[in-house]
Design a protein around this motif. Structure first.
Motif, PDB file in Angstrom:
ATOM      1  N   GLN A   1       3.912  -1.069  -2.772  1.00  0.00           N
ATOM      2  CA  GLN A   1       4.071   0.352  -3.106  1.00  0.00           C
ATOM      3  C   GLN A   1       5.527   0.651  -3.441  1.00  0.00           C
ATOM      4  O   GLN A   1       5.821   1.388  -4.398  1.00  0.00           O
ATOM      5  CB  GLN A   1       3.610   1.211  -1.934  1.00  0.00           C
ATOM      6  CG  GLN A   1       3.742   2.709  -2.190  1.00  0.00           C
ATOM      7  CD  GLN A   1       3.090   3.543  -1.107  1.00  0.00           C
ATOM      8  OE1 GLN A   1       2.050   3.181  -0.574  1.00  0.00           O
ATOM      9  NE2 GLN A   1       3.710   4.659  -0.757  1.00  0.00           N
TER      10      GLN A   1
ATOM     11  N   GLU B   1      -1.373   0.464  -9.493  1.00  0.00           N
ATOM     12  CA  GLU B   1      -1.531   1.912  -9.457  1.00  0.00           C
ATOM     13  C   GLU B   1      -1.515   2.425  -8.017  1.00  0.00           C
ATOM     14  O   GLU B   1      -2.089   1.797  -7.119  1.00  0.00           O
ATOM     15  CB  GLU B   1      -2.862   2.308 -10.119  1.00  0.00           C
ATOM     16  CG  GLU B   1      -2.973   1.907 -11.582  1.00  0.00           C
ATOM     17  CD  GLU B   1      -4.352   2.195 -12.146  1.00  0.00           C
ATOM     18  OE1 GLU B   1      -5.165   2.832 -11.425  1.00  0.00           O
ATOM     19  OE2 GLU B   1      -4.621   1.789 -13.282  1.00  0.00           O
ATOM     20  N   GLN B   2      -0.893   3.575  -7.814  1.00  0.00           N
ATOM     21  CA  GLN B   2      -0.797   4.133  -6.475  1.00  0.00           C
ATOM     22  C   GLN B   2      -2.171   4.470  -5.910  1.00  0.00           C
ATOM     23  O   GLN B   2      -2.424   4.272  -4.712  1.00  0.00           O
ATOM     24  CB  GLN B   2       0.075   5.385  -6.493  1.00  0.00           C
ATOM     25  CG  GLN B   2       0.269   6.029  -5.125  1.00  0.00           C
ATOM     26  CD  GLN B   2       0.926   5.097  -4.128  1.00  0.00           C
ATOM     27  OE1 GLN B   2       1.953   4.506  -4.425  1.00  0.00           O
ATOM     28  NE2 GLN B   2       0.336   4.963  -2.942  1.00  0.00           N
ATOM     29  N   ASN B   3      -3.080   4.976  -6.756  1.00  0.00           N
ATOM     30  CA  ASN B   3      -4.406   5.327  -6.230  1.00  0.00           C
ATOM     31  C   ASN B   3      -5.182   4.094  -5.793  1.00  0.00           C
ATOM     32  O   ASN B   3      -6.035   4.168  -4.904  1.00  0.00           O
ATOM     33  CB  ASN B   3      -5.205   6.148  -7.249  1.00  0.00           C
ATOM     34  CG  ASN B   3      -5.388   5.435  -8.571  1.00  0.00           C
ATOM     35  OD1 ASN B   3      -4.665   4.490  -8.880  1.00  0.00           O
ATOM     36  ND2 ASN B   3      -6.339   5.892  -9.375  1.00  0.00           N
TER      37      ASN B   3
ATOM     38  N   ASP C   1      -3.777   3.380  -2.345  1.00  0.00           N
ATOM     39  CA  ASP C   1      -4.318   4.374  -1.414  1.00  0.00           C
ATOM     40  C   ASP C   1      -5.759   4.032  -1.037  1.00  0.00           C
ATOM     41  O   ASP C   1      -6.164   4.214   0.119  1.00  0.00           O
ATOM     42  CB  ASP C   1      -4.260   5.767  -2.039  1.00  0.00           C
ATOM     43  CG  ASP C   1      -2.840   6.262  -2.232  1.00  0.00           C
ATOM     44  OD1 ASP C   1      -1.927   5.721  -1.590  1.00  0.00           O
ATOM     45  OD2 ASP C   1      -2.646   7.191  -3.048  1.00  0.00           O
ATOM     46  N   HIS C   2      -6.530   3.533  -2.004  1.00  0.00           N
ATOM     47  CA  HIS C   2      -7.936   3.212  -1.755  1.00  0.00           C
ATOM     48  C   HIS C   2      -8.066   2.088  -0.731  1.00  0.00           C
ATOM     49  O   HIS C   2      -8.812   2.212   0.241  1.00  0.00           O
ATOM     50  CB  HIS C   2      -8.610   2.816  -3.065  1.00  0.00           C
ATOM     51  CG  HIS C   2     -10.008   2.305  -2.885  1.00  0.00           C
ATOM     52  ND1 HIS C   2     -11.077   3.135  -2.617  1.00  0.00           N
ATOM     53  CD2 HIS C   2     -10.522   1.028  -2.923  1.00  0.00           C
ATOM     54  CE1 HIS C   2     -12.183   2.416  -2.493  1.00  0.00           C
ATOM     55  NE2 HIS C   2     -11.870   1.134  -2.677  1.00  0.00           N
TER      56      HIS C   2
END
Length: 288
Positions: free
Chosen positions: A24, A172-174, A177-178
């Motif tokens: 991240q 990707e940040q999402n 997060d997932h």
């Protein structure tokens, strides 16, 4: 990429959190992760596989992690050996002093908690400085190695300047997060330095002491002074200590099922996906 000191190194949620925090911060991940076959690494194996498949659906069905048997996980073992030789001895002598003087008893729960609160953040700062020094110091040139020579951080940031290829993959940040929500419980006790209520109590005592600097010369003095304040204060700090078995940290995490191992050539280099890259071309790249 990271060197962490903590009161546990066995919980897969904790180990995975180190990896997710790192990618991240960097904004990218490697093609493949690699580790010893311990179950504490199942979280990284699962999460990295999901992240790679999230960004490249052609990788479905393959575990994007390589398990290395004893004495085969060469690069991390070299790094660990160097840490043990360069960093550890001096700090072991500092820790041994307190034990020899009778200031610390591993069977005394309050002493263990105060020790964690004082020593872990201090040792982490020392490790961060060691990491920064190693990453920004050119290693001695070895003409027998084909890897690039120079300052590791510069090679990592601009591999093309050293005649190397860049295998970093944007993440990707999402997606992070997932997988974080899927595999990590942020309120798990393993993420607490000490039980929160006790931590607040120790912090209050530390503030009353005037925030003394903690370094190699003062660390045992700060520990002893804090312990004395806690033991002779109006409140009983033992009431704030949540006792528990360390084995409670070891929640089972299963490896993803029915995933095919990655193909490697005889020299140990990863050959893209199964049968090569998604465009049919075989790609060779280092395992990171």
């Amino acid at each position: 990429m990271w060197i962490r000191v903590w009161h546990s190194n066995r919980n897969p949620q904790l180990i995975l959190s180190y990896y997710l925090d790192t990618i991240q911060k960097l904004g990218h991940m490697p093609m493949v992760t690699q580790s010893d076959p311990g179950t504490e690494n199942y979280g990284i194996a699962n999460a990295h596989t999901m992240l790679r498949q999230w960004h490249d659906p052609a990788l479905q069905g393959t575990l994007q992690h390589r398990w290395m048997r004893s004495k085969k996980n060469v690069m991390p073992e070299i790094t660990w050996s160097q840490l043990r030789r360069r960093f550890t001895p001096g700090f072991e002598s500092i820790l041994d002093r307190g034990v020899d003087e009778g200031w610390y008893d591993s069977n005394n729960t309050l002493q263990v908690m105060v020790f964690r609160w004082v020593f872990i953040p201090w040792l982490q700062r020392e490790l961060d400085a060691y990491q920064d020094r190693i990453n920004n110091t050119a290693k001695r040139r070895d003409r027998n190695k084909v890897l690039p020579h120079g300052v590791p951080s510069l090679i990592y940031e601009s591999p093309e300047d050293f005649g190397a290829l860049d295998f970093k993959i944007a993440v990707e940040q999402n997606a992070i997060d997932h997988v974080r929500a899927l595999y990590i419980k942020p309120d798990h006790p393993v993420f607490d330095l000490v039980p929160p209520n006790l931590g607040d109590h120790i912090q209050l005592c530390y503030e009353q002491m005037g925030h003394p600097i903690v370094d190699r010369d003062s660390v045992w003095r700060v520990y002893c002074d804090l312990l004395h304040m806690l033991q002779h204060g109006a409140d009983d700090p033992t009431l704030l200590v949540v006792s528990g078995d360390d084995d409670e940290e070891l929640e089972e995490l299963s490896l993803l099922n029915n995933y095919q191992d990655l193909p490697f050539n005889e020299d140990g280099y990863y050959m893209g996906g199964v049968g090569g890259g998604s465009d049919g071309q075989v790609r060779f790249g280092p395992v990171l």
